[in-house]
Design a protein around this motif. Structure first.
Motif, PDB file in Angstrom:
ATOM      1  N   PRO A  40       0.830  -1.214   0.000  1.00 51.54           N
ATOM      2  CA  PRO A  40       0.000   0.000   0.000  1.00 51.54           C
ATOM      3  C   PRO A  40       0.864   1.264   0.000  1.00 51.54           C
ATOM      4  CG  PRO A  40       0.145  -0.884   2.207  1.00 51.54           C
ATOM      5  CD  PRO A  40       0.834  -1.877   1.318  1.00 51.54           C
ATOM      6  N   LYS A  41       0.253   2.373  -0.381  1.00 50.87           N
ATOM      7  CA  LYS A  41       0.963   3.654  -0.294  1.00 50.87           C
ATOM      8  C   LYS A  41       1.119   4.079   1.163  1.00 50.87           C
ATOM      9  CE  LYS A  41      -0.920   5.115  -4.755  1.00 50.87           C
ATOM     10  NZ  LYS A  41      -1.948   5.960  -5.416  1.00 50.87           N
ATOM     11  N   LYS A  42       0.080   3.770   1.959  1.00 49.66           N
ATOM     12  CA  LYS A  42       0.135   4.069   3.393  1.00 49.66           C
ATOM     13  C   LYS A  42      -0.279   2.821   4.166  1.00 49.66           C
ATOM     14  CE  LYS A  42      -0.653   9.086   3.662  1.00 49.66           C
ATOM     15  NZ  LYS A  42      -0.382   9.465   2.277  1.00 49.66           N
ATOM     16  N   LEU A  43       0.477   2.502   5.219  1.00 46.84           N
ATOM     17  CA  LEU A  43       0.181   1.367   6.083  1.00 46.84           C
ATOM     18  C   LEU A  43      -0.047   1.885   7.497  1.00 46.84           C
ATOM     19  CD1 LEU A  43       0.066  -1.720   6.695  1.00 46.84           C
ATOM     20  CD2 LEU A  43       2.526  -1.581   7.147  1.00 46.84           C
ATOM     21  N   LEU A  44      -1.263   1.659   8.025  1.00 51.67           N
ATOM     22  CA  LEU A  44      -1.597   2.067   9.393  1.00 51.67           C
ATOM     23  C   LEU A  44      -1.696   0.827  10.261  1.00 51.67           C
ATOM     24  CD1 LEU A  44      -2.443   4.476   7.556  1.00 51.67           C
ATOM     25  CD2 LEU A  44      -4.291   4.922   9.176  1.00 51.67           C
ATOM     26  N   MET A  45      -0.870   0.750  11.302  1.00 50.30           N
ATOM     27  CA  MET A  45      -0.840  -0.436  12.166  1.00 50.30           C
ATOM     28  C   MET A  45      -1.642  -0.164  13.439  1.00 50.30           C
ATOM     29  SD  MET A  45       2.997  -1.975  11.620  1.00 50.30           S
ATOM     30  CE  MET A  45       3.851  -0.643  12.437  1.00 50.30           C
ATOM     31  N   VAL A  46      -2.640  -1.025  13.702  1.00 48.54           N
ATOM     32  CA  VAL A  46      -3.526  -0.875  14.855  1.00 48.54           C
ATOM     33  C   VAL A  46      -3.654  -2.229  15.564  1.00 48.54           C
ATOM     34  CG1 VAL A  46      -4.806   1.012  13.761  1.00 48.54           C
ATOM     35  CG2 VAL A  46      -5.603  -1.335  13.456  1.00 48.54           C
ATOM     36  N   HIS A  47      -4.472  -2.257  16.648  1.00 47.53           N
ATOM     37  CA  HIS A  47      -4.817  -3.511  17.335  1.00 47.53           C
ATOM     38  C   HIS A  47      -3.568  -4.327  17.707  1.00 47.53           C
ATOM     39  CE1 HIS A  47      -6.890  -7.268  18.313  1.00 47.53           C
ATOM     40  NE2 HIS A  47      -8.045  -6.642  18.197  1.00 47.53           N
ATOM     41  N   GLY A  48      -2.624  -3.663  18.378  1.00 52.78           N
ATOM     42  CA  GLY A  48      -1.428  -4.364  18.823  1.00 52.78           C
ATOM     43  C   GLY A  48      -0.710  -3.568  19.895  1.00 52.78           C
ATOM     44  N   GLU A  49      -0.055  -4.286  20.812  1.00 54.05           N
ATOM     45  CA  GLU A  49       0.728  -3.611  21.844  1.00 54.05           C
ATOM     46  C   GLU A  49       2.006  -3.042  21.212  1.00 54.05           C
ATOM     47  OE1 GLU A  49      -0.841  -3.543  24.705  1.00 54.05           O
ATOM     48  OE2 GLU A  49      -2.336  -5.066  24.212  1.00 54.05           O
ATOM     49  N   GLU A  50       2.677  -2.147  21.941  1.00 52.34           N
ATOM     50  CA  GLU A  50       3.887  -1.495  21.438  1.00 52.34           C
ATOM     51  C   GLU A  50       4.942  -2.483  20.935  1.00 52.34           C
ATOM     52  OE1 GLU A  50       4.791   1.519  20.833  1.00 52.34           O
ATOM     53  OE2 GLU A  50       3.390   2.842  21.847  1.00 52.34           O
ATOM     54  N   PRO A  51       5.283  -3.545  21.707  1.00 55.09           N
ATOM     55  CA  PRO A  51       6.315  -4.471  21.219  1.00 55.09           C
ATOM     56  C   PRO A  51       5.897  -5.185  19.930  1.00 55.09           C
ATOM     57  CG  PRO A  51       5.958  -4.766  23.584  1.00 55.09           C
ATOM     58  CD  PRO A  51       4.854  -3.882  23.083  1.00 55.09           C
ATOM     59  N   SER A  52       4.603  -5.479  19.790  1.00 55.97           N
ATOM     60  CA  SER A  52       4.119  -6.120  18.565  1.00 55.97           C
ATOM     61  C   SER A  52       4.294  -5.207  17.363  1.00 55.97           C
ATOM     62  CB  SER A  52       2.644  -6.504  18.708  1.00 55.97           C
ATOM     63  OG  SER A  52       2.471  -7.524  19.662  1.00 55.97           O
ATOM     64  N   GLN A  53       3.901  -3.942  17.518  1.00 59.90           N
ATOM     65  CA  GLN A  53       4.041  -3.011  16.415  1.00 59.90           C
ATOM     66  C   GLN A  53       5.508  -2.744  16.091  1.00 59.90           C
ATOM     67  OE1 GLN A  53       1.569   0.453  16.586  1.00 59.90           O
ATOM     68  NE2 GLN A  53      -0.295  -0.721  16.941  1.00 59.90           N
ATOM     69  N   ALA A  54       6.361  -2.791  17.116  1.00 61.11           N
ATOM     70  CA  ALA A  54       7.799  -2.587  16.882  1.00 61.11           C
ATOM     71  C   ALA A  54       8.372  -3.696  15.996  1.00 61.11           C
ATOM     72  CB  ALA A  54       8.533  -2.537  18.213  1.00 61.11           C
ATOM     73  N   TRP A  55       7.901  -4.945  16.193  1.00 65.49           N
ATOM     74  CA  TRP A  55       8.391  -6.044  15.346  1.00 65.49           C
ATOM     75  C   TRP A  55       8.003  -5.804  13.889  1.00 65.49           C
ATOM     76  CZ3 TRP A  55       6.357  -9.475  11.868  1.00 65.49           C
ATOM     77  CH2 TRP A  55       7.207 -10.510  11.455  1.00 65.49           C
ATOM     78  N   PHE A  56       6.753  -5.417  13.663  1.00 65.93           N
ATOM     79  CA  PHE A  56       6.303  -5.164  12.296  1.00 65.93           C
ATOM     80  C   PHE A  56       7.087  -4.005  11.675  1.00 65.93           C
ATOM     81  CE2 PHE A  56       2.601  -7.625  13.670  1.00 65.93           C
ATOM     82  CZ  PHE A  56       2.336  -8.375  12.530  1.00 65.93           C
ATOM     83  N   SER A  57       7.316  -2.945  12.456  1.00 60.84           N
ATOM     84  CA  SER A  57       8.057  -1.793  11.936  1.00 60.84           C
ATOM     85  C   SER A  57       9.448  -2.202  11.493  1.00 60.84           C
ATOM     86  CB  SER A  57       8.139  -0.693  12.998  1.00 60.84           C
ATOM     87  OG  SER A  57       6.871  -0.163  13.288  1.00 60.84           O
ATOM     88  N   ALA A  58      10.108  -3.031  12.310  1.00 56.32           N
ATOM     89  CA  ALA A  58      11.464  -3.485  11.982  1.00 56.32           C
ATOM     90  C   ALA A  58      11.455  -4.336  10.718  1.00 56.32           C
ATOM     91  CB  ALA A  58      12.050  -4.257  13.154  1.00 56.32           C
ATOM     92  N   ARG A  59      10.473  -5.219  10.592  1.00 58.65           N
ATOM     93  CA  ARG A  59      10.408  -6.070   9.407  1.00 58.65           C
ATOM     94  C   ARG A  59      10.152  -5.242   8.155  1.00 58.65           C
ATOM     95  NH1 ARG A  59       8.357 -11.964   7.778  1.00 58.65           N
ATOM     96  NH2 ARG A  59       7.688 -11.522   5.639  1.00 58.65           N
ATOM     97  N   PHE A  60       9.190  -4.341   8.234  1.00 60.86           N
ATOM     98  CA  PHE A  60       8.823  -3.586   7.041  1.00 60.86           C
ATOM     99  C   PHE A  60       9.917  -2.588   6.630  1.00 60.86           C
ATOM    100  CE2 PHE A  60       4.195  -4.355   8.407  1.00 60.86           C
ATOM    101  CZ  PHE A  60       4.154  -5.537   7.676  1.00 60.86           C
ATOM    102  N   ALA A  61      10.744  -2.174   7.592  1.00 54.86           N
ATOM    103  CA  ALA A  61      11.877  -1.308   7.249  1.00 54.86           C
ATOM    104  C   ALA A  61      12.811  -2.010   6.270  1.00 54.86           C
ATOM    105  CB  ALA A  61      12.629  -0.910   8.510  1.00 54.86           C
ATOM    106  N   GLU A  62      12.814  -3.345   6.320  1.00 55.63           N
ATOM    107  CA  GLU A  62      13.677  -4.131   5.426  1.00 55.63           C
ATOM    108  C   GLU A  62      12.952  -4.586   4.171  1.00 55.63           C
ATOM    109  OE1 GLU A  62      15.320  -7.410   7.555  1.00 55.63           O
ATOM    110  OE2 GLU A  62      16.381  -6.164   9.019  1.00 55.63           O
TER     111      GLU A  62
END
Length: 456
Positions: free
Chosen positions: A414-436
């Motif tokens: 997507p052009k924009k990805l909004l991450m919801v329904h997750g605790e901070e550590p969960s969203q941090a994992w996704f952020s790290a993965r998507f950065a790559e």
């Protein structure tokens, strides 16, 4: 088009999101926080003035997505609520039960504002429920928006929501499962033409073992049941009344039919029974495995729940060599599984089988991470109990794994990805993965409460 997060914090619970385009306002879900009480459990509706919403869309009937719906409808008295038919019928049952729970909590916990709504109010609200089928676009009122529901594979009736406007599109996954369960079939989500993706991140901290198979987990559960039967003990499976109860019922039926577990009575709770009636009602009419299979008629192990006599919930008595599938799945204080466990876990012959998510602050999490011999306090009004029962956990979640969600996002791009329904550590994992894995063409956003995010 703008997006606002109406949850009070960046975490799981009280899911509610607002889309604004000119004067048009659309609300996605209206949940209540499972760990909060009173007004603190509600979303923060401050960004949504009275009687200004044009439509409300609901993904599914779990409490953290519908628990605040009657409060929202009181603030938006003329707004239609769109959902699938099974979601609407289950929503009614779940919210009526919520009135009963809040009425009890008003007395037991002295919560003055409870109940937040009444049975009569719920009955009147049904006039504003509008049912729509899967994969059939429909127009939303007072604007240029269309919406389409897509099967989310989470529980019966669950759906992701596509919103389109003048060639631009947003897709909100809600809670999703990309692999088939026992009843629920895998999600059937679109992957192309999505500009903005709003995605759940529930299981971001859970790493599934490489040798995992769902069949293997079911066979491990069968082995635990056989061992407990041989020891003349019983098995407690904490379940959510909606979704997990019905999945477990059919799973146990399968295991018995395959000869993997012995003949044992199966007991379920009152709300689980009410929801199962609806699962049976739609047995031929929804996208599912085992079409036409009626749980209350066809699961031979099931013991028909006794009718309650007088006030209070029916008593569930302990018997050896019995399986108890009781709610709630996180053993929240005041629920049947919590009260039953307090007189169950001190017996070394017994076993507790966790088959889904437990919040780190829940009694269920305390129990599943406790050591043998440890004293466990499951509820403030119950004495601490020494743990001697066997405790096991099984990955039979109704939520997609983090890898499956990540792969879906990477396919959509997507052009924009909004991450919801997750605790901070969960969203941090996704952020790290998507950065790559995602290039600079995708903007990754973790929405703060009420912050206005321009989508297109």
């Amino acid at each position: 088009m703008r997006f606002r997060n109406l949850t009070r914090r960046r975490e799981i619970g009280a899911n509610c999101y607002l889309l604004e385009s000119g004067k048009n306002r659309v609300v996605l879900d209206a949940g209540m926080h499972p760990k909060e009480v009173g007004f603190d459990a509600l979303p923060d509706f401050g960004a949504l003035p009275h009687d200004t919403a044009d439509s409300i869309l609901i993904t599914h009937a779990h409490h953290d997505h519908i628990g605040a719906l009657p409060v929202l409808m009181r603030k938006q008295p003329n707004t239609p609520v769109f959902m699938t038919e099974p979601t609407g019928e289950i929503t009614s049952a779940m919210l009526h039960n919520s009135v009963n729970v809040m009425s009890s909590q008003r007395e037991e916990l002295s919560i003055a504002e409870y109940p937040l709504f009444t049975h009569r109010e719920l009955d009147e609200n049904r006039a504003q429920y509008i049912y729509r089928d899967l994969v059939k676009p429909f127009e939303l009122p007072n604007g240029d928006l269309t919406a389409t529901f897509h099967d989310a594979g989470h529980i019966m009736g669950s759906a992701g929501i596509m919103i389109r406007q003048n060639g631009s599109s947003l897709f909100y996954t809600g809670d999703v499962n990309f692999e088939s369960q026992t009843i629920a079939r895998a999600a059937d989500f679109p992957t192309e033409g999505i500009d903005v993706l709003v995605v759940e991140t529930t299981r971001g901290t859970y790493e599934r073992p490489q040798d995992y198979t769902r069949k293997g987990e079911k066979e491990r559960l069968a082995a635990l049941i056989r061992d407990t039967f041989d020891a003349n003990g019983s098995v407690l499976i904490p379940v959510f009344a909606l979704g997990k109860t019905q999945e477990v019922m059919l799973m146990l039926h399968e295991l018995h039919e395959e000869g993997l577990i012995p003949e044992m009575p199966l007991r379920i709770g009152g709300l689980g029974t009410k929801v199962t009636v609806l699962y049976d009602h739609y047995a031929d009419r929804v996208r599912r495995n085992y079409p036409g299979f009626r749980l209350l008629e066809d699961v031979r192990m099931l013991v028909a729940p006794r009718r309650k006599r007088g006030p209070g919930r029916p008593q569930i008595d302990y018997q050896p060599r019995t399986i108890y599938a009781l709610s709630s799945g996180m053993m929240t204080e005041g629920t049947t599984s919590n009260a039953f466990a307090a007189k169950f876990i001190d017996n070394p012959r017994n076993a507790v089988a966790f088959v889904g998510y437990t919040d780190p602050l829940s009694p269920g999490y305390r129990l599943r991470t406790a050591k043998a011999g440890e004293k466990i306090k499951l509820s403030p009004d119950l004495p601490a109990v020494e743990l001697h029962a066997r405790i096991e956990s099984f990955d039979l979640s109704a939520h997609a794994t983090r890898e499956q969600i990540a792969e879906y996002v990477e396919k959509v791009k997507p052009k924009k990805l909004l991450m919801v329904h997750g605790e901070e550590p969960s969203q941090a994992w996704f952020s790290a993965r998507f950065a790559e894995t995602l290039n600079s063409d995708t903007e990754i956003i973790r929405p703060e409460t009420h912050a206005a995010i321009d989508l297109w």
